[in-house]
Design an enzyme around this catalytic site. Structure first.
Site, short mmCIF file in Angstrom:
data_model
loop_
_atom_site.label_atom_id
_atom_site.label_comp_id
_atom_site.label_asym_id
_atom_site.label_seq_id
_atom_site.Cartn_x
_atom_site.Cartn_y
_atom_site.Cartn_z
N HIS A 143 0.84 -1.20 0.00
CA HIS A 143 0.00 0.00 0.00
C HIS A 143 0.88 1.26 0.00
O HIS A 143 2.09 1.17 0.18
CB HIS A 143 -0.93 0.02 1.22
CG HIS A 143 -2.10 -0.90 1.09
ND1 HIS A 143 -2.05 -2.24 1.45
CD2 HIS A 143 -3.35 -0.70 0.62
CE1 HIS A 143 -3.21 -2.81 1.22
NE2 HIS A 143 -4.02 -1.90 0.71
N LYS A 147 -0.40 4.97 4.56
CA LYS A 147 -1.27 4.03 5.27
C LYS A 147 -0.72 3.74 6.66
O LYS A 147 0.47 3.45 6.81
CB LYS A 147 -1.42 2.73 4.47
CG LYS A 147 -2.46 1.77 5.06
CD LYS A 147 -2.72 0.61 4.11
CE LYS A 147 -3.71 -0.39 4.68
NZ LYS A 147 -5.04 0.23 4.95
#
Length: 252
Positions: A143, A147
């Site tokens: 990700h 995040k």
């Protein structure tokens, strides 16, 4: 025609879903809810759900955890089904979701992507064949660098799908650097990568003797989650009280 309210309409996902619905048959947005109201919309926008006086068949929620309790109370009182996409709910709020689902239709999934939910089904089928044959199972998720949580909720949901298909025989290992030992046959290794602007990448590896089988899902934009939420809303409208998830939408 399904009449929907977009809860969190002026946030990033709210804007994405507004655009998706404009080009989707069978559903229309009749109202929005957002504390920030100075964005031009083709529908009326209210600062909070409790002052919304527009009737609808379903609510799509992409807001924040602080607004979840008020939203659930509204849905129960007005008997409006809700697709609950907001993450970061507390344990008490998750319990409230389950209690509310006894009185109104509530759909909540770890990931709203149609592709991810199909992958969960495929992984269950693969596990039933490959787990008894002794294949090692590893999961790698990637990700963007903003995040906060690791591993992702989607990674854990994929691992749970595998474990469920294997009668919960597996335990999860998140970090191999702390213990110097061979991997256990009954573990699922879960690794997290964070960097750049990666929207979401999940790879599941079944490694056996002299062969490797890989399943991978890549999200190139958050629109995949919005598309899933819209399909979920079309499915959930007029449904009786109950707890639903994306597997119900795609009828797995």
């Amino acid at each position: 025609m399904v009449k929907a309210i977009m809860h969190g309409c002026n946030g990033h996902m709210g804007r994405v879903i507004t655009d998706i619905i404009k080009n989707t048959e069978g559903i229309e947005l009749v109202a929005g809810v957002d504390k920030y109201t100075k964005v031009p919309n083709d529908y009326p926008v209210f600062e909070s759900i409790d002052v919304c006086d527009v009737e609808a068949d379903v609510i799509i929620d992409f807001s924040n955890a602080a607004a979840a309790d008020e939203l659930l109370d509204y849905c129960v009182e007005k008997q409006v089904p809700v697709v609950l996409c907001t993450t970061g709910l507390s344990e008490e709020q998750l319990e409230k979701v389950e209690e509310s689902a006894k009185k109104v239709a509530v759909l909540k999934s770890a990931n709203m992507s149609l592709g991810i939910n199909l992958l969960m089904k495929i992984l269950k089928d693969a596990t039933k064949v490959l787990s008894p044959a002794g294949y090692d199972i590893e999961l790698v998720e990637k990700h963007h660098n903003q995040k906060l949580d690791a591993p992702s909720g989607t990674a854990l949901a994929l691992a749970d799908s595998i474990n469920e298909a294997a009668d919960n025989q597996y335990h999860y290992v998140y970090d191999r650097s702390q213990v110097r030992q061979k991997r256990d046959q009954k573990e699922i290794g879960i690794s997290a990568v964070r960097g750049g602007t990666i929207v979401g990448d999940h790879e599941v590896i079944f490694a056996g003797q002299d062969e490797v089988i890989e399943f991978k899902h890549t999200a190139y934009s958050k629109a995949v989650f919005g598309k899933g939420a819209v399909e979920a809303a079309k499915f959930l409208a007029w449904k009786p009280a109950g707890r639903y998830d994306m597997s119900d939408v795609i009828q797995l």
